[in-house]
Design a protein around this motif. Sequence first.
Motif, PDB file in Angstrom:
ATOM      1  N   ARG A  21      23.092  22.102  11.711  1.00  0.00           N
ATOM      2  CA  ARG A  21      23.710  23.206  12.451  1.00  0.00           C
ATOM      3  C   ARG A  21      22.775  24.404  12.508  1.00  0.00           C
ATOM      4  NH1 ARG A  21      28.916  22.724  13.701  1.00  0.00           N
ATOM      5  NH2 ARG A  21      29.518  24.895  13.625  1.00  0.00           N
ATOM      6  N   GLY A  22      22.053  24.644  11.408  1.00  0.00           N
ATOM      7  CA  GLY A  22      21.095  25.743  11.415  1.00  0.00           C
ATOM      8  C   GLY A  22      20.003  25.522  12.449  1.00  0.00           C
ATOM      9  N   ILE A  23      19.516  24.266  12.523  1.00  0.00           N
ATOM     10  CA  ILE A  23      18.435  23.966  13.468  1.00  0.00           C
ATOM     11  C   ILE A  23      18.946  24.075  14.904  1.00  0.00           C
ATOM     12  CG2 ILE A  23      16.921  22.137  14.288  1.00  0.00           C
ATOM     13  CD1 ILE A  23      16.683  21.237  11.376  1.00  0.00           C
ATOM     14  N   ILE A  24      20.112  23.473  15.170  1.00  0.00           N
ATOM     15  CA  ILE A  24      20.653  23.520  16.531  1.00  0.00           C
ATOM     16  C   ILE A  24      21.096  24.943  16.864  1.00  0.00           C
ATOM     17  CG2 ILE A  24      22.380  22.523  18.079  1.00  0.00           C
ATOM     18  CD1 ILE A  24      21.209  20.120  17.189  1.00  0.00           C
ATOM     19  N   GLY A  25      21.628  25.659  15.842  1.00  0.00           N
ATOM     20  CA  GLY A  25      22.103  27.022  16.085  1.00  0.00           C
ATOM     21  C   GLY A  25      20.998  27.960  16.509  1.00  0.00           C
ATOM     22  N   LEU A  39      27.520  40.378  14.123  1.00  0.00           N
ATOM     23  CA  LEU A  39      28.760  40.242  14.885  1.00  0.00           C
ATOM     24  C   LEU A  39      29.413  38.900  14.585  1.00  0.00           C
ATOM     25  CD1 LEU A  39      27.860  41.729  18.364  1.00  0.00           C
ATOM     26  CD2 LEU A  39      29.318  42.705  16.629  1.00  0.00           C
ATOM     27  N   GLY A  40      28.575  37.854  14.451  1.00  0.00           N
ATOM     28  CA  GLY A  40      29.109  36.541  14.131  1.00  0.00           C
ATOM     29  C   GLY A  40      29.753  36.529  12.758  1.00  0.00           C
ATOM     30  N   PHE A  85      32.853  37.984  15.829  1.00  0.00           N
ATOM     31  CA  PHE A  85      32.980  38.486  17.187  1.00  0.00           C
ATOM     32  C   PHE A  85      31.822  38.102  18.099  1.00  0.00           C
ATOM     33  CE2 PHE A  85      35.301  41.586  14.590  1.00  0.00           C
ATOM     34  CZ  PHE A  85      36.544  41.420  15.138  1.00  0.00           C
ATOM     35  N   ALA A  86      31.040  37.096  17.753  1.00  0.00           N
ATOM     36  CA  ALA A  86      29.881  36.841  18.612  1.00  0.00           C
ATOM     37  C   ALA A  86      30.005  35.557  19.418  1.00  0.00           C
ATOM     38  CB  ALA A  86      28.612  36.812  17.783  1.00  0.00           C
ATOM     39  N   VAL A  87      30.022  34.442  18.753  1.00  0.00           N
ATOM     40  CA  VAL A  87      29.974  33.162  19.437  1.00  0.00           C
ATOM     41  C   VAL A  87      31.187  32.365  18.995  1.00  0.00           C
ATOM     42  CG1 VAL A  87      28.685  31.020  19.615  1.00  0.00           C
ATOM     43  CG2 VAL A  87      27.476  33.175  19.575  1.00  0.00           C
ATOM     44  N   LYS A  88      31.770  31.637  19.943  1.00  0.00           N
ATOM     45  CA  LYS A  88      32.937  30.856  19.552  1.00  0.00           C
ATOM     46  C   LYS A  88      32.599  29.382  19.552  1.00  0.00           C
ATOM     47  CE  LYS A  88      36.506  31.910  21.931  1.00  0.00           C
ATOM     48  NZ  LYS A  88      37.808  32.367  22.381  1.00  0.00           N
ATOM     49  N   SER A  99      25.942  28.938  16.390  1.00  0.00           N
ATOM     50  CA  SER A  99      24.898  29.954  16.208  1.00  0.00           C
ATOM     51  C   SER A  99      24.878  30.350  14.749  1.00  0.00           C
ATOM     52  CB  SER A  99      25.161  31.172  17.084  1.00  0.00           C
ATOM     53  OG  SER A  99      26.038  32.052  16.432  1.00  0.00           O
ATOM     54  N   TRP A 100      23.807  31.023  14.354  1.00  0.00           N
ATOM     55  CA  TRP A 100      23.688  31.416  12.952  1.00  0.00           C
ATOM     56  C   TRP A 100      24.800  32.383  12.573  1.00  0.00           C
ATOM     57  CZ3 TRP A 100      17.855  32.401  13.974  1.00  0.00           C
ATOM     58  CH2 TRP A 100      17.190  31.185  13.989  1.00  0.00           C
TER      59      TRP A 100
END
Lengths: 386, 335
Positions: free
Chosen positions: A175-179, A325-326, A330-333, A338-339
Motif C-alpha cells: 500500500r505504501g508503494i502503490i500509495g 489532511l489524510g 480529509f484528503a483521500v477516500k 495514499s500515504w
Amino acid sequence: MTDLRVPAERTVAPAPGREPAPEPATGRLAGGESYRVLVWRRFRRSVSGMVGLVLVAALLIMAIFADFWAPVDPKASDVGFSPPVKVSFFAADGSFSPVPFVYPIIESEELDPVTFQPLTGPDYDSPLDVGLFVKGYPYELFGVIPADIHFFAARGNQPVHFLGTDKLGRDLLSRGIIGSRISLMIALIVVTITTVVGTSVGITSGYLGGRFDAWVQRFVDFVLAFPQLPLYLALTTLIPITAPSNVFIAFVIAVLAALLWAQLSREVRGKTLALARIEYVRAAMAVGAGDGRIIFRHVLPNVISHVIVAVTIAIPTVVLLESFLGFLGFAVKPPLISWGLMLQDTGTFSVIGSYPWILSPVVFVLITVFAFNALGDGLRDAVDPY
Amino acid sequence: MVRFLSQRIAAALVVLFFLSLVTFAIIHARPGDYGDFVYSSLVARGSSVVEATRVADAARKEYGLDDPLPAQYLNWITGIVTRGDFGHSFFFNRPVGDVVGERLPRTIMLALTCHILASLFGISLGIIAATRQYSWADTLLSFMSFMGLTIPRFLLAIIILYILAFRLNSQNFGTFFSAQFSGAPWSWDKFVDLVQHVWPVVFIATFGGLAFNMRVMRANLLDTLNAQYVETARAKGLPEGAVILKHAVPNALHPLIAYQGVVLPYMLTGEIEVAIVFSLATVGPAIVQSMGVGDVYVTSTFLLVLAGTLLVGNIIADVLLSVLDPRIRIGGSRE
C-alpha cells in the motif's frame, strides 16, 4: 531534472580533464559553456543535492512501476494487524538454508487472555521461500500491458507482509508503494497549477506595474493573510461526505492549488521588477519589441531558474499537507490509496501502542520530503552559477 | 507614527472585512442550517414531523435564517462587532465566543512561547554559525537547520507521542496539568507540572522556527560581516566580540524582523498541527473536531480570529522594524 542533466553530460563528456571554473566570475568568460553546463557542474558538487536527485529519481521509478515493486495485492485482505515478518536464512531449529525464507503469520485458535483477539504468530510448519522476480497477483503495466511478475515476493503466490498489515489485513509495504502514486500525483498536479498560475500572475503583475500591479498585489496580500492550515480545514468541510473519491480528490487539489500560488507569484513579481530595470530589457523595449516577446524571451528565462527551485521546494510541502489532511481524514477516500489515508489509523493512541508498525507510511513521507528538499537545496545554490 | 499606524490598521480592517465575507461564504456554502439541526434533533428525540417543522421554522425566524443573505451577513457581523456573538456551536453546545475565548489564549500563549524561544535560540545559533563559517560547528548547525525545516512537525509529534506513551510510559500529555493541579492556584510546582505537560508541543513547534531563524540570521550576518563599516570597526582596534555584537548583529537583525510576517503563521500552524496530534485542548483540535461534525460556525470563527491575530502580529512587526531601523520611512508606501 532529466532535462537539466542529459544535455549537460553530453557537453561535459568531451573534456573530462578540464578544471571546473573555480570562480563564478570566470565561468561567464570561459565561453561556449551553456548555462546548463555551469548549473550541472555546480550542482554535482553539492552532496545533498545529488543524494536528493537520486532519491527523487528512485521515488518516481517506484511510483511509475508501483505494481512491479509491490509484493502483495494492496487491496487483498489477510490477518488484521499482523506484525512484520522476518526474512531469514536460518530456520527456527537453527539449520541454514541458501534461499532466504519467511514464516507467514497466521491466526491461531487460541485467544489473547486480555483482549480476546485471536493470537497471531509465525507458522513454523510452512516456511515460504522468498525470491526476486516472482509471479504474483496480476496487474497491468502502464494500465495496458498485463503482467504478473513482482520484484521481490514469496514464491507460490502466497501473501507475505514484510511491513505487517493494517487493521483490515492489507499489506502495508504494498500500500505504501502503490500509495506513492496518488500522493505524488496530487503533489505534481497541485504544483503544476500553482507554478503556471503563480508565474504568469507574478510576471504580468511585475512587468505591467502601475495600477494593475497594485490591485493584484492587494489580492495576493489578501490570500496570504489567511492562516493557511485552518483555511484548508474549513474549505475541506465543504466537500460533501458522500462525494465519489474522484470528485473528492479533485476538490482537495483545487483547494491546495487555490492557496499555494500566492507565495510564488509574490517571489516571481519581485524578480520581474528587478529584471525590468536591467539594460537588455530596456534595450528590447527601446527597439520596440512587443510585451509578449519581452516577457517570453527576456524575462521568463531569467525567472525560470527561481521557479524551478520553488517547485522542488513546493512538492514536499504538498505531500506533507496531503498526509496531514489524510491523517485527519480529509484528503483521500478509499478505494484510492495514499500515504495520508494510511496514516489515518495512527491517530489513535491505543492502536499505535499495540501495532507500532502501522507507523511505517511515515518513512515513505519522510524520504519523499527529504529527497525533494535536498534536491531543492542543491538546486538553489546551483541555479545562479555566475 | 500615528499616521503610519492608522494607515496600517485601516488596511488591516479592509482585509478583515474581506476575510469575514469569505468566512461567511464558507459558513453558508454548506448545505443545511441551524433550523435543520433543530429539526433533526427533535425528530431524533421522538417528536412528530409537523411539530419539529414548526419549531425549526420558529428557530429560523428567531435567528433570521430566512432573511436574504446580505441581511444575514449584516446580522452576523453586527453580532460579532457589538456583542461579541459569533453564533452558537452545535457541537460544544455553547456560544462559539466561549469556546474561542477559552482556547485561543492558550494557543497564542503557546505560539508566543515557541516564538520567543525560537527567536532567542535561532538568533544565537545563527551568530555562532556565521562567525565560525565552514567550521565543524557551522556544518553541524546547518545540518540541524536543514533537519528542522525538513522533518514534518506532525510526524515528529506522532513519533514523540509514541515514544512518550509506550516506551517511557509517561502520562503527561493531552492536558495542561495533572489532575491534582487542575484547580489549584499558581505555584512553582504547578508551573513545573505545566512544563512537563506541554514541552513536546513547545519543543516541536520551536524546532522548525528555530531552524528558519537560524538560517536567515546566518545568511544576514555573513552579508553584514563583509560590510565596510565592520571592516572599519575592526581597523579601529575594537575587540572582535564588540565588532560582532555591536556593529554587525543589530544590522543583521532587520531582515529577520521583516520576516516576522512569514514566521508568525508558521509558528501558529506548527502549534496547531502538534496540538492536534497531542489533542491538547487548544485551537487545533477544536477546529478538527468541529470540522468532523460540520460545526461550521466554530471552524470559521477560528479562521477569522486567527487571521485577525496574524494581522495584528504583522502590524506589531512593522512598528518594531520602523523603531529599530530609522532608514525605513514611516508612512511611505511600502506596497
